[in-house]
Write an enzyme that holds these catalytic residues in place. Structure first.
Site, PDB file in Angstrom:
ATOM      1  N   LYS A   1       1.081  -1.117  -0.083  1.00  0.00           N
ATOM      2  CA  LYS A   1      -0.107  -0.081   0.067  1.00  0.00           C
ATOM      3  C   LYS A   1       0.873   1.250  -0.175  1.00  0.00           C
ATOM      4  O   LYS A   1       1.838   1.377   0.684  1.00  0.00           O
ATOM      5  CB  LYS A   1      -1.015  -0.049   1.215  1.00  0.00           C
ATOM      6  CG  LYS A   1      -1.727   1.097   1.421  1.00  0.00           C
ATOM      7  CD  LYS A   1      -2.752   1.116   2.280  1.00  0.00           C
ATOM      8  CE  LYS A   1      -3.632   2.547   2.426  1.00  0.00           C
ATOM      9  NZ  LYS A   1      -4.557   2.342   3.530  1.00  0.00           N
TER      10      LYS A   1
ATOM     11  N   ARG B   1     -10.466  10.020   1.758  1.00  0.00           N
ATOM     12  CA  ARG B   1     -10.496  10.694   3.152  1.00  0.00           C
ATOM     13  C   ARG B   1     -11.545  11.501   2.903  1.00  0.00           C
ATOM     14  O   ARG B   1     -12.095  11.796   4.534  1.00  0.00           O
ATOM     15  CB  ARG B   1      -8.972  11.400   3.183  1.00  0.00           C
ATOM     16  CG  ARG B   1      -7.970  10.097   3.189  1.00  0.00           C
ATOM     17  CD  ARG B   1      -6.759  10.844   3.430  1.00  0.00           C
ATOM     18  NE  ARG B   1      -5.609   9.619   3.290  1.00  0.00           N
ATOM     19  CZ  ARG B   1      -4.390   9.825   3.054  1.00  0.00           C
ATOM     20  NH1 ARG B   1      -3.826  11.137   3.023  1.00  0.00           N
ATOM     21  NH2 ARG B   1      -3.426   8.603   2.799  1.00  0.00           N
TER      22      ARG B   1
ATOM     23  N   LYS C   1       1.255  10.168   5.398  1.00  0.00           N
ATOM     24  CA  LYS C   1       1.636   8.634   5.851  1.00  0.00           C
ATOM     25  C   LYS C   1       2.790   8.271   5.422  1.00  0.00           C
ATOM     26  O   LYS C   1       2.855   6.735   5.396  1.00  0.00           O
ATOM     27  CB  LYS C   1       0.191   7.883   5.648  1.00  0.00           C
ATOM     28  CG  LYS C   1      -1.022   8.498   5.950  1.00  0.00           C
ATOM     29  CD  LYS C   1      -2.418   7.602   5.825  1.00  0.00           C
ATOM     30  CE  LYS C   1      -3.690   8.206   6.459  1.00  0.00           C
ATOM     31  NZ  LYS C   1      -4.605   7.205   6.436  1.00  0.00           N
TER      32      LYS C   1
ATOM     33  N   GLU D   1       7.380  -6.538   1.226  1.00  0.00           N
ATOM     34  CA  GLU D   1       6.060  -6.527   2.144  1.00  0.00           C
ATOM     35  C   GLU D   1       5.468  -7.617   1.763  1.00  0.00           C
ATOM     36  O   GLU D   1       4.496  -8.168   2.886  1.00  0.00           O
ATOM     37  CB  GLU D   1       5.230  -5.215   1.634  1.00  0.00           C
ATOM     38  CG  GLU D   1       5.745  -3.819   2.089  1.00  0.00           C
ATOM     39  CD  GLU D   1       5.342  -3.831   3.529  1.00  0.00           C
ATOM     40  OE1 GLU D   1       4.905  -4.659   4.130  1.00  0.00           O
ATOM     41  OE2 GLU D   1       5.909  -2.639   4.059  1.00  0.00           O
TER      42      GLU D   1
ATOM     43  N   LYS E   1      -2.300  -1.538  -3.884  1.00  0.00           N
ATOM     44  CA  LYS E   1      -3.080  -0.286  -3.825  1.00  0.00           C
ATOM     45  C   LYS E   1      -2.116   0.971  -3.939  1.00  0.00           C
ATOM     46  O   LYS E   1      -1.229   1.044  -3.151  1.00  0.00           O
ATOM     47  CB  LYS E   1      -3.793  -0.346  -2.632  1.00  0.00           C
ATOM     48  CG  LYS E   1      -4.689   0.689  -2.274  1.00  0.00           C
ATOM     49  CD  LYS E   1      -5.162   0.751  -0.958  1.00  0.00           C
ATOM     50  CE  LYS E   1      -6.021   1.815  -0.451  1.00  0.00           C
ATOM     51  NZ  LYS E   1      -6.756   2.088   0.740  1.00  0.00           N
TER      52      LYS E   1
ATOM     53  N   SER F   1     -10.344   5.587  -4.734  1.00  0.00           N
ATOM     54  CA  SER F   1     -11.103   6.727  -4.867  1.00  0.00           C
ATOM     55  C   SER F   1     -10.704   7.753  -5.956  1.00  0.00           C
ATOM     56  O   SER F   1     -11.367   8.199  -6.825  1.00  0.00           O
ATOM     57  CB  SER F   1     -11.225   7.473  -3.688  1.00  0.00           C
ATOM     58  OG  SER F   1      -9.983   7.923  -2.858  1.00  0.00           O
TER      59      SER F   1
ATOM     60  N   TYR G   1     -15.159   0.932  -6.958  1.00  0.00           N
ATOM     61  CA  TYR G   1     -16.253   1.855  -6.950  1.00  0.00           C
ATOM     62  C   TYR G   1     -17.313   1.614  -7.942  1.00  0.00           C
ATOM     63  O   TYR G   1     -18.532   1.772  -8.001  1.00  0.00           O
ATOM     64  CB  TYR G   1     -16.227   3.076  -6.581  1.00  0.00           C
ATOM     65  CG  TYR G   1     -15.330   3.346  -5.268  1.00  0.00           C
ATOM     66  CD1 TYR G   1     -15.891   3.248  -4.076  1.00  0.00           C
ATOM     67  CD2 TYR G   1     -13.769   3.552  -5.381  1.00  0.00           C
ATOM     68  CE1 TYR G   1     -15.267   3.431  -2.875  1.00  0.00           C
ATOM     69  CE2 TYR G   1     -13.237   3.522  -4.334  1.00  0.00           C
ATOM     70  CZ  TYR G   1     -13.716   3.733  -2.984  1.00  0.00           C
ATOM     71  OH  TYR G   1     -12.743   3.680  -1.884  1.00  0.00           O
TER      72      TYR G   1
HETATM   73  C1  PBG Z   1      -7.435   3.342   5.474  1.00  0.00           C
HETATM   74  C2  PBG Z   1      -7.963   3.070   4.165  1.00  0.00           C
HETATM   75  C3  PBG Z   1      -7.776   4.247   3.107  1.00  0.00           C
HETATM   76  C4  PBG Z   1      -8.237   3.606   1.835  1.00  0.00           C
HETATM   77  C5  PBG Z   1      -8.777   2.195   2.148  1.00  0.00           C
HETATM   78  N1  PBG Z   1      -8.307   2.130   3.520  1.00  0.00           N
HETATM   79  C6  PBG Z   1      -7.075   5.544   3.003  1.00  0.00           C
HETATM   80  C7  PBG Z   1      -5.658   6.154   3.697  1.00  0.00           C
HETATM   81  O1  PBG Z   1      -4.890   4.950   3.920  1.00  0.00           O
HETATM   82  O2  PBG Z   1      -5.451   6.952   3.971  1.00  0.00           O
HETATM   83  C8  PBG Z   1      -8.211   4.379   0.498  1.00  0.00           C
HETATM   84  C9  PBG Z   1      -9.218   3.953  -0.560  1.00  0.00           C
HETATM   85  C10 PBG Z   1      -9.652   4.972  -1.666  1.00  0.00           C
HETATM   86  O3  PBG Z   1      -8.802   5.667  -1.688  1.00  0.00           O
HETATM   87  O4  PBG Z   1     -10.673   4.162  -2.383  1.00  0.00           O
HETATM   88  N2  PBG Z   1      -6.310   3.029   6.144  1.00  0.00           N
END
Ligand code: PBG
Length: 332
Positions: free
Chosen positions: A200, A210, A223, A239, A254, A280, A319
């Site tokens: 990720k 968010r 992050k 990982e 991701k 997203s 989505y």
């Molecule tokens: C939470 C999480 C996130 C997403 C899925 N689980 C956001 C992040 O890590 O800030 C993002 C999913 C998306 O953008 O569709 N840890």
């Protein structure tokens, strides 16, 4: 062409007509490949559109079954649940994450009862519940690893007890897969699967998500001390290797579209069930162009998802899931 032997090889022959193209197709996108992320909020009769994600909304519990029903009818195998926690119950320690009656657990219980065959994926991370928007506990601006893990274990256990079938840790703490596996097993949840958000990345493409959760404005800093650097590729393999060694049943890459190279490498090296999250920001990007009439809606959706299959995915969190399922059904 006059020369008798020119050319022997004509790759266009296999593209000549639809039936041949169907026969030689190397990959197909099926409804079975889709997982639909769903946002759930508190309140009654709520269906709130998400900014920057046209067509996506947050629904309250009383509407959740009706919201999900069409996806179930279309044959979508699973949904991934994301709770929107009211700001007044978020705190530094993400206490609501370990409340066995939080919105995630209530949503899981409701859907399991309503649709026993539908797979439920539950995110595990503190960010929907913390006042600082980080995925773990924060001390002096640093997200603590080992200290965050007991909370993630408890969160995962409550989710499994509420009916979540697939625990999906998205927090990127080191060692959390083993810890969560041990907690699940020692409480009898030996068949609860773990889909690790293994690779990720610290990505700009999570922005609209968010906002959907209301954690965008809260987030202090970034992050980057726990999510991966977009510059790295070998590290993604480390990982994935760690998460598999710790007991992950499935792994995820991701975001999706900008990281197809990572999916391919993971697939080739490990040959384990591999998923991608078309996040997203990818949805926002495609919908922005679709709504402007700059891209063809149906073809763009299907092509963007087929690319994940070609890269080596078993399935995709998207989505677009209900819309894609409808298109796939129409065309077969
Ligand atoms: C939470 C999480 C996130 C997403 C899925 N689980 C956001 C992040 O890590 O800030 C993002 C999913 C998306 O953008 O569709 N840890």
């Amino acid at each position: 062409m006059t020369h008798a032997h020119f050319p022997h090889t004509r790759l266009r022959r296999n593209r000549h007509d639809a039936f041949t193209r169907r026969l030689v197709a190397e990959n197909t996108l099926q409804v079975d490949d889709l997982i639909w992320p769903v946002f759930v909020c508190e309140g009654q009769g709520q269906q709130q559109p998400v900014q920057a994600m046209p067509g996506v909304s947050r629904v309250s519990l009383d509407r959740l079954a009706a919201h999900v029903a069409p996806a179930v009818s279309l044959g979508i195998p699973a949904v991934a649940l994301f709770p929107v926690t009211p700001l007044e119950i978020r705190d530094e320690a993400g206490t609501e994450a370990v409340n066995p009656d939080n919105l995630m657990c209530r949503s899981a219980r409701l859907l399991k009862k309503e649709f026993p065959q539908l797979g439920l994926v539950g995110d595990v991370a503190l960010d929907p519940y913390t006042s600082h928007g980080h995925d773990g506990l924060v001390e002096d601006g640093y997200v603590l690893n080992d200290e965050s893990i007991p909370l993630l274990q408890k969160q995962a256990l409550h989710e499994a007890q509420a009916g979540i079938d697939i625990i999906a840790p998205s927090d990127m703490m080191d060692g959390r897969i083993r810890a969560i596996r041990e907690t699940l097993d020692s409480h009898g949840h030996t068949t609860t699967r773990i889909m690790a958000y293994a690779a990720k990345y610290a990505s700009a493409f999570y922005g609209p998500f968010r906002d959907a959760l209301g954690s965008g404005n809260l987030l202090k800093g970034d992050k980057k001390t726990y999510q991966m650097d977009p510059a790295n590729s070998d590290e993604a393999l480390r990982e994935v290797a760690c998460d598999l060694a710790e007991g992950a049943d499935m792994v995820m890459v991701k975001p999706g579209m900008p990281y197809l190279d990572i999916i391919r490498r993971v697939r080739e090296k490990f040959a384990v069930p591999t998923f991608a999250y078309q996040v997203s920001g990818e949805y926002a990007m495609l919908m922005g162009a679709i709504e402007n009439g700059w891209l063809d809606r149906d073809q763009t959706i299907l092509e963007s998802l087929l690319a994940f299959k070609r890269a080596g995915c078993n399935g995709i969190l998207t989505y677009f899931a209900p819309e894609a399922a409808r298109l796939i059904r129409e065309r077969s």
